[in-house]
Design an enzyme around this catalytic site. Structure first.
Site, PDB file in Angstrom:
ATOM      1  N   SER A 142       0.857  -1.416   0.114  1.00 29.68           N
ATOM      2  CA  SER A 142      -0.280   0.314   0.029  1.00 29.68           C
ATOM      3  C   SER A 142       0.501   1.093  -0.062  1.00 29.68           C
ATOM      4  O   SER A 142       1.850   1.937  -1.017  1.00 29.68           O
ATOM      5  CB  SER A 142      -0.549  -0.290   0.906  1.00 29.68           C
ATOM      6  OG  SER A 142      -2.062   0.941   1.345  1.00 29.68           O
TER       7      SER A 142
ATOM      8  N   ASP B 136      -2.704   6.034  -3.434  1.00 28.99           N
ATOM      9  CA  ASP B 136      -1.473   5.161  -2.704  1.00 28.99           C
ATOM     10  C   ASP B 136      -0.431   4.620  -3.455  1.00 28.99           C
ATOM     11  O   ASP B 136      -1.285   4.364  -4.560  1.00 28.99           O
ATOM     12  CB  ASP B 136      -1.869   5.151  -1.475  1.00 28.99           C
ATOM     13  CG  ASP B 136      -2.624   4.089  -1.663  1.00 28.99           C
ATOM     14  OD1 ASP B 136      -3.401   2.911  -2.505  1.00 28.99           O
ATOM     15  OD2 ASP B 136      -2.810   3.427  -0.632  1.00 28.99           O
TER      16      ASP B 136
END
Length: 445
Positions: free
Chosen positions: A104, A243
């Site tokens: 992530s 992200d």
């Protein structure tokens, strides 16, 4: 043994904590413990694997796939794709399980593996615990080494994701609008710009040249400064930052002011309610700003509060039959599209909600100043059980009733107690936090 799965899968430094051996064992265990048993199954289980752009991704992808295939599953490798793309495809293409190799928003040296069931949702705790137990077994029951599955590429996954976005936002016309995108040198580098161009937008892009090591490095939703400068310098109407794996979103208005998940979720909630598409209320975590709750209360929209983590938000939505939820960090979930945070879909939904207005002119909520202090302690559980701390928290909460709130919680991964206060002024919030920090027992330097 420490719990293998955290709030967002198995995660750690690649090659030391998350090794190829661990990924192989996870692939094996995912098939033996994570795939729902089906006595009528005639074919092998089918697994989908996607990854982000980290240099360790291909290694971990290959190891996971080898473990899964050795346990009798056919594995399909989709390559680089945003996490929500996996949640979409596992349902639309009828896979039994999907694995996403990604850490992530973490730096490139970290990596992770998270698992999604055939419904597109992250595996429930019980199945994760079953998988974790099988990882530890030396010789588990199953097809290990006997009925070997195949590993093959899955072509066209990016186009499949784009096609789903095309269908959902077919009526969104962005012609004549100049929009900046920061793809964090991650999994949205191809999908996001193309999705906006297909709507007719003029797109200015940064963070779209991944080299394996630059993911999230000074760019993306955790580093909005680059996007803020870009929007102002390039005269863009607004900008969006994703992200590394594409499940989070942050927005920047034409003056460079950033809006986090709370503000965007408030805007979307009001839009869906006004258009008759909000099912019930909105689910958020305990970290959502008090201003969000005040705005929803004023609008007559019910709010459910969950522990930190998008999996908890999704569970609350499923339990209530609601369709909208999210986190302050930028996970925004609209279950009518996909049961996962999807940064690109959320950005398009924000533009749909704005209906041509500027983001800076649409204040869906007024954010209260927030102060957060992480307090190192010898024993976080013991500190949280302290009666004196509980009394201090109750008194501070009562003093802010109707004007703000306090939140004191233990970190899930470190020996920390997190102390947070929101109040009408930053000075008051800081004073409340200072008082509560002093009440935390067992503090260490």
């Amino acid at each position: 043994m420490a719990r293998l799965f955290g709030t967002d899968g198995v995660r750690g430094p690649a090659g030391t904590v998350l090794t190829a051996e661990l990924a192989l064992r996870l692939g094996r265990a995912a098939v033996l413990g994570g795939v729902a048993p089906d006595p009528e199954r005639l074919a092998r289980p089918r697994l989908l694997v996607v990854r982000d752009t980290r240099e360790s991704g291909p290694m971990l992808e290959a190891a996971f796939a080898a473990g899964a295939a050795a346990s009798g599953a056919d594995v399909h490798l989709a390559g680089v794709l945003p996490t929500p793309g996996a949640a979409l495809l596992v349902r639309s293409l009828g896979f039994d399980l999907a694995a996403v190799v990604s850490a992530s928003h973490n730096p490139f040296a970290d990596n992770g593996i998270k698992l999604f069931g055939p419904d597109g949702r992250k595996l429930p705790d019980a199945l994760e615990e079953r998988v974790a137990a099988l990882v530890e077994e030396e010789s588990p029951d199953g097809a290990w080494g006997t009925d070997i599955g195949q590993v093959t590429p899955l072509l066209g996954a990016t186009e499949d994701h784009l096609r789903a976005l095309d269908e959902r936002f077919a009526d969104l016309d962005l012609r004549g609008r100049r929009i900046a995108l920061d793809c964090a040198h991650g999994a949205t580098a191809r999908v996001a710009p193309e999705a906006f161009r297909r709507r007719g937008a003029e797109v200015v892009v940064i963070g779209d040249a991944p080299d394996g090591r630059n993911i999230n490095a000074g760019v993306g939703s955790t580093h909005p400064e680059a996007l803020q400068r870009l929007v102002v310098e390039q005269g863009c109407e607004l900008g969006f930052a994703f992200d590394g794996d594409g499940d989070r979103l942050l927005a920047v208005d034409h003056e460079g002011r950033a809006s986090d998940g709370d503000e965007l979720l408030a805007l979307i909630a009001l839009h869906l309610r006004e258009s008759g598409r909000l099912a019930g209320g909105v689910a958020v975590t305990v970290m959502s700003n008090y201003g969000f709750h005040a705005a929803m209360d004023a609008a007559g929209i019910e709010v459910a509060t969950t522990p930190v983590g998008d999996r908890h938000v999704m569970a609350a939505l499923a339990e209530r039959g609601w369709n909208l939820g999210g986190e302050q960090s930028g996970h925004l979930i609209e279950t009518g599209f996909v049961p996962s945070g999807d940064g690109v879909a959320a950005a398009l939904l924000v533009l749909e909600a704005l209906a041509g207005d500027r983001l800076g002119d649409r204040r869906a909520m007024e954010r209260l100043p927030q102060v957060l202090v992480n307090v190192p302690v010898a024993d976080r559980d013991g500190a949280m059980a302290d009666a004196g701390l509980a009394t201090a928290v109750a008194a501070a909460d009562a003093a802010l009733a109707g004007r703000g709130r306090v939140l004191v919680r233990a970190s899930g991964t470190e020996q920390l107690v997190r102390v947070m206060a929101e109040a009408p002024t930053e000075d008051e919030a800081r004073a409340v936090v200072d008082g509560l920090v002093a009440a935390v027992p067992g503090r260490v330097a």
